[in-house]
Design an enzyme around this catalytic site. Structure first.
Site: not given
Ligand code: PAF
Length: 284
Positions: A30, A36, A60, A155, A159, A182
């Protein structure tokens, strides 16, 4: 359409699949910004139906991190998604995702643990368990939405690389689509955490992008020795910067490099005004 329940999402996806429609997933926490939005635009262009998940994933975040104060703007996020062609915004609560018992302690939850080689560096070094939490939630989202395509920003390059590895290793039937970083006009990489920066911090934060751009330009002029390239960073750093790492790694497998080449990615993490910022650049 805003949905909170796994079963509701499954019902819609099942219907779409019956009709032979392709499904894209954009996983987010969010506080959506233009970064996004670029993922959403790409997903809407490529897929018949798009699901955006909005879930601030507690597992996380490490102890002492910003889970409680992480910006939560669901109403605004939902409107942005709906205005941009998203079919479902999936915003479960923690109990829906993990159940009461499973959240009691880690002992009650099945985790997806990415390989040590990939997590024992960059952000994984200081954020112990972070990528276990990311892989676990992303795997759950893949199982819930069963997307044909999933979109992740470069970015968070570590991950992205770890998620690609998880998908390969676990034979998950989804195609990962990487999307470019971006930036604000100033060059600052967009991030939900930029909201924590004061105007002055934002100016100091520009050092990250300046360091990376300068390294790329030195590399293009023929310097490939990593130690020499690292040295060039110091002219952009002062007492406003708390550098956590500046690393040169292979962009596919995060292997360390001593001589940069066209498949090297340079990663930086630095605290500015107490806010931890990350950025990276591909040298090729
Ligand atoms: O990159 C993120 O915003 C988060 O690590 C994700 C991939 C939505 C997992 O919670």
């Amino acid at each position: 359409m805003l949905l909170h329940k796994i079963e509701e999402v499954r019902k819609h996806v099942k219907e779409w699949k019956k009709q032979g429609l392709s499904v894209g997933l954009v996983p987010t926490m969010g506080a959506l910004h233009d970064g996004h939005l670029s993922l959403i635009e790409k997903a809407v262009e490529k897929c018949d139906k798009v699901v955006v998940s909005v879930f601030v994933n507690p597992i996380q975040f490490c102890p002492g991190e910003d889970f409680d104060k992480y910006p939560r703007t669901l109403e605004q996020d939902t409107k942005l998604c709906e205005d941009n062609g998203v079919s479902i915004v999936f915003a479960p609560n923690t109990t829906e995702m993990y159940g009461e018992v499973q959240m009691r302690s880690n002992d009650f939850l099945t985790y997806v643990i990415p390989p040590f080689f990939y997590v024992n560096k960059l952000c994984g070094k200081s954020r112990i368990g972070h990528f276990d939490g990311v892989c676990t939630v992303v795997n759950k989202l893949f199982n819930i939405v069963q997307p044909d395509y999933a979109f992740f920003g470069e970015k968070d390059a570590q991950q992205l690389i770890i998620i690609k590895k998880m998908v390969d290793d676990l034979n998950i039937p989804v195609k990962i689509i990487p999307c470019p970083i971006v930036r604000e006009d100033s060059g600052l990489a967009m991030s939900s955490r930029n909201k924590y920066l004061s105007d002055e911090d934002k100016i100091h934060a520009l050092a990250l992008n300046k360091i990376l751009k300068n390294i790329k330009s030195c590399y293009q002029k023929g310097i490939n020795d990593v130690d020499a390239l690292k040295e060039t960073a110091y002219e952009f750093l002062d007492e406003h910067h708390d550098l956590e790492y500046l690393e040169f790694l292979n962009s596919d497998n995060l292997d360390e490099v001593t001589k940069a080449d066209n498949n090297t990615r340079v990663f930086i993490a630095c605290k500015v005004g107490g806010v931890r910022l990350i950025d990276n650049i591909y040298l090729g």
